[in-house]
Design a protein around this motif. Sequence first.
Motif: not given
Length: 151
Positions: A67-89
Amino acid sequence: MDPRIRRNPYQLTDETPVYVISVAAQLSGLHPQTLRQYDRLGLVSPDRTAGRGRRYSARDIQLLRQVQQLSQDEGINLAGIKRIIELENQVTALQQRITELSAAVDGAAAALQQREAQVHASYRRDLVRYEDVQQASALVVWRPKPKRPAE
């Protein structure tokens, strides 16, 4: 075997919740308040003790780093990160289901082959192969013999 199911209750796995929030914060390089925020948003939801204290597993720590890497390095907002995690699961669950279904199909195919072999083994060997007879121009008439009257 499911990695969350343990035979030995003292055996630690990646899913075993052992880290308190302060240790998880140190291991992930995040502030404890950030971990609480991620929990409220549903990004990383650790297990809870009977007293409602958070307990993080090694898998949770790995997810916090992601989550930290996606947020800081990729610039993805938390809602987008949540969606990415859901899709990966979801992908992981679907891959597991595909594996289960493939095993079921393989088992059914093996059972079918076994049953087919049993049927072929049960054939009587006096069967005659049918061959299509060519139409001939000859006509054969069969007439039964007349019955004799009973004497």
